[in-house]
Design a protein around this motif. Sequence first.
Motif, short mmCIF file in Angstrom:
data_model
loop_
_atom_site.label_atom_id
_atom_site.label_comp_id
_atom_site.label_asym_id
_atom_site.label_seq_id
_atom_site.Cartn_x
_atom_site.Cartn_y
_atom_site.Cartn_z
N GLY A 1 6.23 5.23 -11.40
CA GLY A 1 5.71 5.39 -10.05
C GLY A 1 6.73 4.91 -9.05
O GLY A 1 7.85 4.54 -9.41
N PRO A 2 6.37 4.90 -7.79
CA PRO A 2 7.29 4.44 -6.75
C PRO A 2 7.68 2.98 -6.99
O PRO A 2 6.88 2.17 -7.46
N ARG A 3 8.92 2.63 -6.67
CA ARG A 3 9.40 1.26 -6.88
C ARG A 3 8.62 0.25 -6.04
O ARG A 3 8.53 -0.91 -6.39
N ASP A 4 8.05 0.70 -4.93
CA ASP A 4 7.33 -0.21 -4.05
C ASP A 4 5.82 -0.14 -4.26
O ASP A 4 5.05 -0.58 -3.41
N LEU A 5 5.37 0.36 -5.39
CA LEU A 5 3.93 0.55 -5.62
C LEU A 5 3.16 -0.76 -5.50
O LEU A 5 2.10 -0.81 -4.89
N MET B 1 0.66 -2.03 -11.06
CA MET B 1 -0.18 -3.08 -10.56
C MET B 1 -1.28 -3.31 -11.59
O MET B 1 -1.93 -2.38 -12.03
N ALA B 2 -1.47 -4.56 -11.96
CA ALA B 2 -2.52 -4.90 -12.91
C ALA B 2 -3.89 -4.76 -12.25
O ALA B 2 -4.05 -5.09 -11.08
N ARG B 3 -4.83 -4.29 -12.99
CA ARG B 3 -6.20 -4.19 -12.50
C ARG B 3 -7.05 -5.12 -13.35
O ARG B 3 -7.00 -5.07 -14.58
N LEU C 1 3.75 -3.31 -3.71
CA LEU C 1 3.68 -3.76 -2.32
C LEU C 1 2.84 -2.82 -1.46
O LEU C 1 2.23 -3.25 -0.48
N ASN C 2 2.83 -1.54 -1.80
CA ASN C 2 2.18 -0.55 -0.95
C ASN C 2 1.05 0.21 -1.63
O ASN C 2 0.72 1.33 -1.24
N GLU D 1 -2.16 -0.08 -1.59
CA GLU D 1 -3.28 0.30 -0.72
C GLU D 1 -2.94 1.54 0.10
O GLU D 1 -3.78 2.42 0.29
N ARG D 2 -1.70 1.63 0.59
CA ARG D 2 -1.29 2.81 1.36
C ARG D 2 -1.30 4.05 0.46
O ARG D 2 -1.81 5.10 0.85
N TYR D 3 -0.76 3.93 -0.76
CA TYR D 3 -0.73 5.08 -1.66
C TYR D 3 -2.14 5.52 -2.04
O TYR D 3 -2.40 6.71 -2.20
N LEU D 4 -3.06 4.59 -2.19
CA LEU D 4 -4.42 4.94 -2.55
C LEU D 4 -5.15 5.66 -1.42
O LEU D 4 -6.08 6.43 -1.67
N ARG D 5 -4.74 5.42 -0.18
CA ARG D 5 -5.37 6.10 0.97
C ARG D 5 -4.82 7.51 1.18
O ARG D 5 -5.48 8.35 1.76
N GLU D 6 -3.59 7.76 0.72
CA GLU D 6 -2.96 9.07 0.94
C GLU D 6 -3.57 10.12 0.01
O GLU D 6 -3.99 9.81 -1.10
N PRO D 7 -3.60 11.37 0.44
CA PRO D 7 -4.10 12.43 -0.42
C PRO D 7 -3.20 12.59 -1.66
O PRO D 7 -2.00 12.34 -1.60
N VAL D 8 -3.80 12.98 -2.75
CA VAL D 8 -3.06 13.19 -4.00
C VAL D 8 -2.44 14.58 -3.99
O VAL D 8 -3.10 15.56 -3.64
#
Length: 74
Positions: free
Chosen positions: A55-59, A1-3, A61-62, A64-71
């Motif tokens: 990274g995950p193929r759905d990064l 994802m571009a920032r 799309l998801n 925000e969900r990955y950023l909320r999950e613990p590392v």
Amino acid sequence: MARRTISLPGHVEAQVKENMEPGESFSAAIARLVIAGISARGRRKPLAYIASGKGPRDLGLNAERYLREPVEIR
């Protein structure tokens, strides 16, 4: 994802905040509103992009969900 860092006039930021969905991040709202604006102008195909990195193929799309999950460090 571009920032990207962008500068928004105060009245534009206010409009984004007024149109955010419950629980939606500011960046997700910006992305959604940009796509809605493009669609309203009649663009028929999605914007092109070049995927890079690992990274995950759905990064995209998801992110925000990955950023909320613990590392998990392995």
